[in-house]
Design a protein around this motif. Structure first.
Motif, PDB file in Angstrom:
ATOM      1  N   GLY A 293      13.703   2.373  -3.624  1.00 31.95           N
ATOM      2  CA  GLY A 293      12.475   2.391  -4.037  1.00 31.95           C
ATOM      3  C   GLY A 293      12.306   3.184  -4.488  1.00 31.95           C
ATOM      4  N   GLN A 294      11.433   3.207  -5.349  1.00 29.98           N
ATOM      5  CA  GLN A 294      10.461   4.738  -5.302  1.00 29.98           C
ATOM      6  C   GLN A 294       9.075   4.637  -5.908  1.00 29.98           C
ATOM      7  N   TYR A 295       7.687   4.958  -5.073  1.00 26.12           N
ATOM      8  CA  TYR A 295       6.388   4.173  -5.374  1.00 26.12           C
ATOM      9  C   TYR A 295       6.311   4.931  -6.264  1.00 26.12           C
ATOM     10  N   GLY A 296       5.637   3.825  -6.716  1.00 26.62           N
ATOM     11  CA  GLY A 296       4.854   3.984  -8.258  1.00 26.62           C
ATOM     12  C   GLY A 296       3.525   3.690  -7.702  1.00 26.62           C
ATOM     13  N   ALA A 297       2.499   3.961  -8.706  1.00 24.03           N
ATOM     14  CA  ALA A 297       1.102   3.963  -8.400  1.00 24.03           C
ATOM     15  C   ALA A 297      -0.009   3.065  -7.911  1.00 24.03           C
ATOM     16  N   GLY A 298      -0.187   3.358  -6.561  1.00 22.41           N
ATOM     17  CA  GLY A 298      -1.098   2.004  -6.152  1.00 22.41           C
ATOM     18  C   GLY A 298      -2.215   2.476  -4.636  1.00 22.41           C
ATOM     19  N   ALA A 299      -2.318   2.005  -4.173  1.00 20.70           N
ATOM     20  CA  ALA A 299      -3.112   2.216  -2.844  1.00 20.70           C
ATOM     21  C   ALA A 299      -2.816   1.839  -1.737  1.00 20.70           C
ATOM     22  N   VAL A 300      -2.984   2.926  -1.078  1.00 18.34           N
ATOM     23  CA  VAL A 300      -3.017   3.155   0.561  1.00 18.34           C
ATOM     24  C   VAL A 300      -3.924   3.139   1.460  1.00 18.34           C
ATOM     25  N   ALA A 301      -4.080   1.976   2.625  1.00 16.31           N
ATOM     26  CA  ALA A 301      -5.378   1.515   2.749  1.00 16.31           C
ATOM     27  C   ALA A 301      -6.759   1.978   2.699  1.00 16.31           C
ATOM     28  N   GLY A 302      -6.207   1.671   1.594  1.00 15.62           N
ATOM     29  CA  GLY A 302      -7.385   1.183   0.249  1.00 15.62           C
ATOM     30  C   GLY A 302      -8.028   2.403  -0.643  1.00 15.62           C
ATOM     31  N   VAL A 303      -6.762   3.610  -0.403  1.00 20.37           N
ATOM     32  CA  VAL A 303      -7.109   4.889  -1.195  1.00 20.37           C
ATOM     33  C   VAL A 303      -6.367   5.229  -2.256  1.00 20.37           C
ATOM     34  N   PRO A 304      -6.480   5.156  -3.960  1.00 20.41           N
ATOM     35  CA  PRO A 304      -5.681   5.158  -4.960  1.00 20.41           C
ATOM     36  C   PRO A 304      -4.733   6.234  -4.573  1.00 20.41           C
ATOM     37  N   VAL A 305      -3.604   6.148  -5.094  1.00 20.24           N
ATOM     38  CA  VAL A 305      -2.871   7.322  -4.683  1.00 20.24           C
ATOM     39  C   VAL A 305      -1.959   7.065  -6.039  1.00 20.24           C
ATOM     40  N   PRO A 306      -1.618   8.527  -6.376  1.00 16.32           N
ATOM     41  CA  PRO A 306      -0.253   7.898  -7.370  1.00 16.32           C
ATOM     42  C   PRO A 306       0.962   7.656  -7.095  1.00 16.32           C
ATOM     43  N   SER A 307       1.768   8.053  -8.422  1.00 15.51           N
ATOM     44  CA  SER A 307       3.276   7.518  -8.290  1.00 15.51           C
ATOM     45  C   SER A 307       4.100   8.649  -7.732  1.00 15.51           C
ATOM     46  N   TYR A 308       4.719   8.397  -7.200  1.00 12.80           N
ATOM     47  CA  TYR A 308       6.029   9.794  -7.130  1.00 12.80           C
ATOM     48  C   TYR A 308       6.392  10.623  -8.200  1.00 12.80           C
ATOM     49  N   GLU A 309       6.633  10.352  -9.067  1.00 17.21           N
ATOM     50  CA  GLU A 309       6.791  11.190 -10.595  1.00 17.21           C
ATOM     51  C   GLU A 309       5.755  11.938 -10.956  1.00 17.21           C
TER      52      GLU A 309
END
Ligand code: BG6
Length: 495
Positions: A293-309
């Motif tokens: 798998g490859q991570y897309g945009a999302g949120a980790v511990a409630g903090v928005p994070v960008p995708s890998y690309e």
């Protein structure tokens, strides 16, 4: 604690000088300098040990000491910072700038290192492309003598042929007995505790096989993303970065036969047997037994994070997540699946080994309506260290409405059991063992090559089958196919 020498065994000499390449790099600042500080604070470094640091940057000794001080101050908790300890450590440090790609320029470095009759330990944490030239330079300048040990930090190649090139280059100047390959997971206290748990207790060994164990899960999840390691990570991916080394080492410690002694040869002999017994995930089986798998945009511990690309700045087919179903084809582990899972931008940072025992053979409670759950042993390596045994117990009561049994934990919180002991950085142990010449917690060439051999076949299968990583939103447990990988066998990942 250091291992006391075996009765009658020759004690390797403590090095009188530690030479660190890559001395301005990230590993040095975040791990090695704080580790040296920890060892200095506990008076564990040999009193007269000199530490020579080298990198390309044109710093002088004072400039380097300032860099080292800043690194230590930002990594060590304020209550552990002691000005005298810091001064003592800084006073040991000297610095010599060097472009290691020129083997004929090592003269000044050899001069800075000084006498090495009582031994020199070298730590290479530079780009692997520099290993060959560095080893040539060490030889040309007389720094690779009979009492010199060489520690190599990963990545040790990106496949079996490139790892062999590195190993061959090292072997030109350093016999295997003086080559210390680092896998920092082996320096972690809880990883060593795995050996204590298995072989220091009578309780587990009789059940530790296909007769007592249903399956094993090993999860190493991280919340971080690329962390600016664009050049390295995109060419590596999770399989090479985490599975090839740390996860296969964990697997081999869980699965190995009891070594006759806790020493370098016996332990590594047993680990390599496991690595060689790993059933290949080949072109036919990889599709069913592996998920990327490859991570897309999302949120980790409630903090928005960008995708890998987005972090990378371009499109990529590199996997940031892998889940595998693996078998160790030997007598002990016949038909016991090992499920391995690792990834970046997952919901929590946790490294855990789950030993799922088999059901009791016959439940005497069934007619009374009580359900049983099979025992589990959960060995948590980080962020907190504990060992938890989940067992069935009767729920207190008069049982008028039927008997109730419940799963209750038997906890060994390592931090609580040893409150007086500070948790050390893995590199403290590894640096000390390097200086003292104990290779037990370092990876032998045959191990590293068996690891690559297995990983290369899987990569080949992915390429052959045109596997592309499936997207998963950052902050989730990877693509849903990873869940299907275990659910197909009636197994649920422990999140
Ligand atoms: C390194 C990998 O070997 O291990 C990193 O290159 C990873 O990608 C790190 O983040 C994890 O180590 P730890 O000790 O934080 O679990």
């Amino acid at each position: 604690m250091r291992n006391p020498p075996l009765a009658g065994a020759a004690m390797p000499e403590q090095s009188e000088c530690l030479l660190l390449f890559g001395a301005t790099g990230d590993l040095m600042r975040r791990m090695l300098l704080p580790s040296l500080y920890g060892l200095e604070a506990d008076a564990l470094l040999p009193g007269d040990l000199r530490i020579v640091c080298t990198a390309r940057s044109p710093l002088d000794v004072m400039g380097y000491r300032a860099l080292a001080e800043t690194a230590i101050r930002s990594a060590v908790e304020a209550e552990r910072l002691n000005p005298q300890t810091l001064d003592r450590l800084l006073a040991r440090l000297t610095y010599e700038p060097l472009d290691a790609s020129f083997p004929d320029r090592f003269g000044a470095l050899a001069h800075a290192v000084g006498p090495i009759e009582r031994g020199l330990s070298i730590f290479l944490s530079t780009a692997p492309s520099l290993f060959g030239q560095t080893i040539k330079g060490l030889t040309a300048s007389g720094l690779s003598g009979a009492k010199t040990r060489l520690a190599l930090e990963k990545p040790l190649g990106f496949d079996l042929p490139s790892s062999r090139l590195i190993n061959d280059a090292a072997a030109q100047a350093f016999p295997e007995s003086r080559t210390f390959r680092i896998d920092h997971y082996l320096g972690k206290e809880t990883v060593q505790n795995l050996i204590a748990l298995r072989f220091g207790n009578a309780l587990f060994e009789p059940l530790w096989s296909a007769s007592g164990i249903d399956h094993i899960q090993i999860t190493v999840s991280e919340t971080v993303g690329l962390e600016g390691r664009v050049d390295f990570y995109d060419g590596a991916g999770a399989l090479r970065d985490m599975v090839q080394n740390h996860m296969l080492q964990l697997l081999s410690l869980v699965a190995m036969e009891p070594p006759a002694q806790f020493d370098a040869k016996e332990v590594r002999d047993e680990k390599v047997k496991v690595l060689r017994a790993l059933r290949p995930l080949d072109r036919a089986s990889a599709a069913l037994h592996s998920v990327t798998g490859q991570y897309g945009a999302g949120a980790v511990a409630g903090v928005p994070v960008p995708s890998y690309e987005e972090e990378l700045g371009h499109a990529s087919a590199t996997e940031t997540f892998v889940a595998l179903k693996v078998h160790v084809d030997n007598f002990r582990w016949k038909s016991v699946p090992f499920y391995l899972r690792t990834g970046k931008r997952l919901p929590t940072r946790q490294s855990e080994i789950l030993i799922q025992f088999k059901d009791v053979r016959h439940s005497i409670f069934e007619r009374r309506g009580a359900a049983l759950k099979a025992n589990k042993l959960v060995i948590r390596l980080q962020p907190d260290e504990n060992i938890r045994l989940l067992m069935m117990a009767k729920q207190p009561g008069l049982d008028r409405e039927g008997l109730r049994l419940r799963e209750v934990p038997l906890d060994i919180g390592i931090a609580n059991a040893f409150t007086d002991v500070r948790r050390r950085i893995a590199y403290e142990r590894l640096l000390l063992d390097l200086i003292g010449g104990d290779p037990t917690l370092f990876v032998r060439r045959d191990e590293v090559e068996a690891q690559w051999d297995w990983v290369d076949r899987l990569r080949d299968a992915w390429v052959y089958n045109g596997v592309v990583p499936r997207l998963y939103p950052a902050g989730t447990w990877g693509p849903s196919a990873a869940i299907a990988l275990t659910e197909r066998d009636g197994v649920t990942w422990r999140d």
